[in-house]
Design a protein around this motif. Structure first.
Motif, short mmCIF file in Angstrom:
data_model
loop_
_atom_site.label_atom_id
_atom_site.label_comp_id
_atom_site.label_asym_id
_atom_site.label_seq_id
_atom_site.Cartn_x
_atom_site.Cartn_y
_atom_site.Cartn_z
N ALA A 1 0.83 -1.21 0.00
CA ALA A 1 0.00 0.00 0.00
C ALA A 1 0.87 1.25 0.00
CB ALA A 1 -0.93 0.00 1.20
N ASP A 2 1.91 1.26 0.83
CA ASP A 2 2.80 2.42 0.89
C ASP A 2 3.52 2.61 -0.45
OD1 ASP A 2 4.35 4.47 2.54
OD2 ASP A 2 5.96 3.21 1.75
N PHE A 3 3.97 1.53 -1.05
CA PHE A 3 4.67 1.59 -2.34
C PHE A 3 3.76 2.13 -3.44
CE2 PHE A 3 5.86 -0.68 -6.33
CZ PHE A 3 7.10 -0.09 -6.54
N LEU A 4 2.54 1.64 -3.50
CA LEU A 4 1.60 2.08 -4.53
C LEU A 4 1.23 3.54 -4.36
CD1 LEU A 4 -0.75 -1.03 -4.78
CD2 LEU A 4 1.04 -0.35 -6.39
N LEU A 5 1.10 3.99 -3.11
CA LEU A 5 0.79 5.40 -2.87
C LEU A 5 1.95 6.28 -3.35
CD1 LEU A 5 -1.11 7.52 -1.73
CD2 LEU A 5 -0.04 7.19 0.51
N ARG A 6 3.18 5.87 -3.08
CA ARG A 6 4.33 6.64 -3.54
C ARG A 6 4.43 6.62 -5.07
NH1 ARG A 6 8.72 4.18 -2.12
NH2 ARG A 6 7.90 2.48 -0.84
N CYS A 7 4.10 5.48 -5.67
CA CYS A 7 4.08 5.40 -7.14
C CYS A 7 3.00 6.30 -7.72
CB CYS A 7 3.84 3.95 -7.58
SG CYS A 7 5.26 2.85 -7.38
N HIS A 8 1.85 6.33 -7.08
CA HIS A 8 0.75 7.18 -7.56
C HIS A 8 1.12 8.65 -7.46
CE1 HIS A 8 -3.28 8.38 -8.60
NE2 HIS A 8 -3.43 9.03 -7.46
N ALA A 9 1.88 9.00 -6.46
CA ALA A 9 2.27 10.40 -6.26
C ALA A 9 3.09 10.94 -7.41
CB ALA A 9 3.02 10.56 -4.94
N VAL A 10 3.78 10.07 -8.12
CA VAL A 10 4.59 10.51 -9.26
C VAL A 10 3.98 10.05 -10.58
CG1 VAL A 10 6.71 10.64 -7.94
CG2 VAL A 10 6.10 8.48 -9.05
N GLY A 11 2.73 9.57 -10.55
CA GLY A 11 2.04 9.19 -11.77
C GLY A 11 2.43 7.85 -12.34
N PHE A 12 3.04 6.99 -11.51
CA PHE A 12 3.52 5.71 -12.02
C PHE A 12 2.45 4.63 -11.98
CE2 PHE A 12 6.43 2.07 -12.44
CZ PHE A 12 7.29 2.55 -13.41
N VAL A 13 1.49 4.73 -11.09
CA VAL A 13 0.33 3.85 -11.09
C VAL A 13 -0.93 4.70 -10.96
CG1 VAL A 13 1.62 1.94 -10.03
CG2 VAL A 13 0.21 3.43 -8.60
N ASP A 14 -2.03 4.19 -11.47
CA ASP A 14 -3.32 4.87 -11.39
C ASP A 14 -4.16 4.21 -10.30
OD1 ASP A 14 -2.44 6.23 -13.69
OD2 ASP A 14 -3.35 4.71 -15.00
N LEU A 15 -4.83 5.03 -9.51
CA LEU A 15 -5.77 4.54 -8.51
C LEU A 15 -7.19 4.86 -8.96
CD1 LEU A 15 -3.97 5.61 -5.20
CD2 LEU A 15 -3.92 3.37 -6.33
N HIS A 16 -8.10 3.93 -8.72
CA HIS A 16 -9.48 4.09 -9.15
C HIS A 16 -10.44 3.70 -8.04
CE1 HIS A 16 -8.34 4.70 -13.38
NE2 HIS A 16 -7.43 3.77 -13.18
#
Length: 526
Positions: A399-414
Motif C-alpha cells: 500500500a505504501d509503495f503504490l501510494l508513492r508510485c501514484h504520487a509521481v504518476g507511475f500507477v493509477d488509482l481508481h
C-alpha cells in the motif's frame, strides 16, 4: 427571465472533449486519500457548469448508468448538439439545459460532484462568485467541487503575449482571421530583431505554445475578452467566503513538491501543518504555476492529510509498468527497473516487483488491491508458514509503495471497476458513443475517459465496423472491399502497398494486433 444572448461559443464552436481529470473517479480517489468519504460514483449525482455540448458528462454517463448527470451552459447551440447526441444514444441519465448561471434556480438539488472546467477564469466576477455560491448551496455533505482556472505567477508572461495579440486582432472581425493574424503577428515580433534578446525569447516561448494550440481553444482562451488568472490565495479567499475549504488538486502529482533542494524541502515540511494555503502559494511561486485544477469541499468537513496508505486498500490499481529486464523474476533477489512512459522506478522487494509485473500483464484492467496483494504474494513465493514477512506487513508495504508510485504518476488509482473489455471477443463491439463519434470524425471518447484520435485510415474504417455483428472473416471481407475501391490504403514499413492481393494479406496479418490496440485504449464493451 431574459432570453440568453448569442455567445461566441454559438458562433464559433469549441471542440467536443472529455477531461479525465474531471471524472468523479479521479475526484473520489483524491477525496478518499484526504480522508473525505466521497460518494460512490456508481450511484452519484453530477453537475457540470459550463458544460458546452455536454460531451464530457455524456461520456461519463455511458459508463455510469445508475448515476445522474446534469449540464448547464449559457450557449444554446452547444446544448442543442448535446441533446442530439443524448437522444441518439438514448441516454436516460443525462439532462442538458441552456441557462444563465446567474439565474440558476434554487431547486437544482444537491450533487455529489460539481465540475466547472475552463469556466472560472473566462467569466465576469459576478459569475465567478455565483459558481462558488452554487458549489456551497448544492454540494452534498461529503461532496467534491472541481474548479479549474489560470494561475499566477506563471500566467503573467502569457498575459503579456495575450494583450499584444488582442491589440493587433481588434481590427479583424471574424474568428478565423483573428486566429491567423494573432499567430502571424507574434511570429513577426519574434523575428523582428537581427540579434534577438531576452524579450524575443519570451515571445518565442509563447509563439511555440499558441502555434500548437487548436484554433478553437486558442480563440476562446487567449483571444477571449475575459481571461483572468488568479494567485492561489486569491482563489481560496473567494472560496472561503462561500464556506468552502481546500481539498486538493485533481492531479495528485500537482500536490507533490518534486525536484526541490533539501533546504527548500525542509521549509515546505515546516509549513505542512501550519498553513496549507500559504504552502501551496509558495510552491506556485517556486514552480511558476500557470494552471490549477482545485478541489473544494464544505468547510465543516474534517480532513486527514496524513496520507495514510491504508486508504488505498479499498481502491483499484492499474499500470502498464514494463520491466526493463525481459527475464525479470520477482522471486530472484536483486533490484529490477520498471518503466512507464518516461519514468523509471526500481524495487528489490519480491512482492512489489511481482505487483508491478502483474499490473503490466493485466493492463488496462483495474485490479482490486486485495486481488493484487494476493497475486503478488503468490508470484513472490510467499506463504504464511515461512519466516518471510507476514500478510499484514506485505499489505502495508504494498500500500505504501503504490501510494508513492501514484504520487509521481507511475500507477493509477481508481474507485470503481473497468467498464471496458480488454480481451478481444469473437465479434468485437465498440461502445455506442465511440461508434457515433467515429462516423463523424477521427476523435473518440474512450471508456477510460480519454480523448483518442485514431491516426490512420485503416483504424478509422476498422472501428466503424465494430458494431458486434462481424467476426474476423466478416471484418476482413468488408475491409477488403474498401481496399479494392481505393477508400483504404494498407501500409508496410511506412510505404503503401499498391497490389490488392498483397494488401489483403498484410491486412489479415495486422488485424489481430490492430484489434488488440483498440481494446487497450478502452474502446470495447462486452
Amino acid at each position: 427571465m431574459q432570453e440568453p444572448p448569442v455567445t461566441e461559443y454559438d458562433k464559433f464552436a469549441y471542440p467536443s472533449a472529455v477531461y479525465g481529470q474531471t471524472h468523479p473517479d479521479r475526484l473520489s480517489v483524491i477525496a478518499m486519500l484526504m480522508g473525505l468519504p466521497a460518494a460512490n460514483i456508481e450511484r452519484a449525482r453530477v453537475l457540470e457548469l459550463g458544460c458546452g455540448d455536454g460531451n464530457n458528462i455524456i461520456a461519463m454517463a455511458c459508463t455510469l448508468p445508475n448515476s445522474k448527470f446534469y449540464g448547464l451552459d449559457l450557449a444554446g447551440e452547444p446544448i442543442r448538439r448535446g441533446k442530439e447526441l443524448v437522444a441518439a444514444l438514448d441516454l436516460k441519465n443525462v439532462t442538458l439545459r441552456q441557462m444563465n448561471l446567474l439565474e440558476a434556480p434554487g431547486d437544482l438539488g444537491t450533487f455529489d460532484y460539481i465540475i466547472a472546467h475552463g469556466l472560472y477564469s473566462w467569466v465576469p466576477e459576478s459569475v465567478r462568485e455565483k459558481i462558488l455560491a452554487l458549489c456551497h448551496d448544492h454540494l452534498a455533505e461529503n461532496g467534491v467541487a472541481y474548479i479549474s482556472y489560470n494561475a499566477y505567477p506563471g500566467n503573467h508572461i502569457r498575459d503579456l503575449a495575450r494583450r499584444i495579440m488582442q491589440f493587433h486582432v481588434r481590427q479583424f472581425s471574424e474568428p478565423p482571421e483573428q486566429i491567423r493574424q494573432a499567430r502571424a503577428f507574434l511570429k513577426f515580433l519574434v523575428e523582428a530583431k537581427s540579434q534577438p534578446g531576452h524579450w524575443q525569447e519570451i515571445l518565442r516561448y509563447q509563439y511555440d505554445r499558441v502555434e500548437k494550440y487548436i484554433d478553437a481553444g486558442f480563440f476562446h482562451d487567449d483571444l477571449s475578452a475575459i481571461n483572468q488568472p488568479f494567485y492561489f490565495h486569491e482563489f481560496m479567499e473567494a472560496a472561503t467566503r462561500q464556506h468552502l475549504q481546500y481539498l486538493g488538486e485533481a492531479d495528485f502529482r500537482d500536490m507533490q513538491p518534486i525536484g526541490l533542494t533539501e533546504e527548500t524541502m525542509r521549509v515546505v515540511r515546516q509549513m505542512e501543518g501550519l498553513n496549507r494555503i500559504a504552502r501551496e502559494q509558495y510552491l506556485d511561486f517556486i514552480e511558476g504555476r500557470t494552471f490549477r485544477q482545485t478541489l473544494l469541499c464544505h468547510k465543516d468537513r474534517q480532513l486527514a492529510r496524513d496520507m495514510d496508505p491504508e486508504r488505498i486498500c479499498n481502491m483499484l490499481v492499474a499500470a502498464d509498468a514494463t520491466p526493463m529486464n525481459a527475464q525479470a523474476n520477482p522471486s530472484v533477489p536483486g533490484m529490477e527497473d520498471f518503466r512507464r512512459g518516461a519514468s523509471v522506478i526500481a524495487s528489490g522487494q519480491p512482492v512489489l516487483k511481482s505487483a508491478l509485473m502483474f499490473l503490466n500483464q493485466a493492463w488496462p484492467r483495474r485490479v482490486p488491491f486485495g486481488e493484487l496483494l494476493e497475486k503478488a504474494r503468490e508470484r513472490a513465493g510467499r506463504n504464511e508458514t515461512s519466516s518471510q514477512p507476514t500478510l499484514d506487513s506485505d499489505r502495508r508495504e504494498l500500500a505504501d509503495f503504490l501510494l508513492r508510485c501514484h504520487a509521481v504518476g507511475f500507477v493509477d488509482l481508481h474507485s470503481y471497476p473497468s467498464t471496458f473489455v480488454a480481451k478481444v471477443s469473437e465479434r468485437p463491439m465498440a461502445s455506442p458513443l465511440v461508434l457515433w463519434q467515429i462516423r463523424r470524425g477521427p476523435t473518440v471518447s474512450s471508456l477510460r475517459h480519454q480523448a483518442i484520435k485514431i491516426q490512420d485510415t485503416l483504424g478509422v474504417e476498422l472501428l466503424r465496423l465494430l458494431d458486434g455483428t462481424r467476426d474476423r472473416a466478416a471484418l476482413l471481407e468488408d475491409l477488403g472491399k474498401m481496399i479494392k475501391s481505393g477508400a483504404t490504403v494498407i501500409y508496410a514499413d511506412g510505404n503503401p502497398i499498391t497490389e490488392p492481393k498483397k494488401a489483403l494479406e498484410q491486412l489479415a496479418a495486422q488485424l489481430e494486433s490492430n484489434l488488440a490496440s483498440l481494446a487497450a485504449l478502452g474502446l470495447f464493451i462486452a
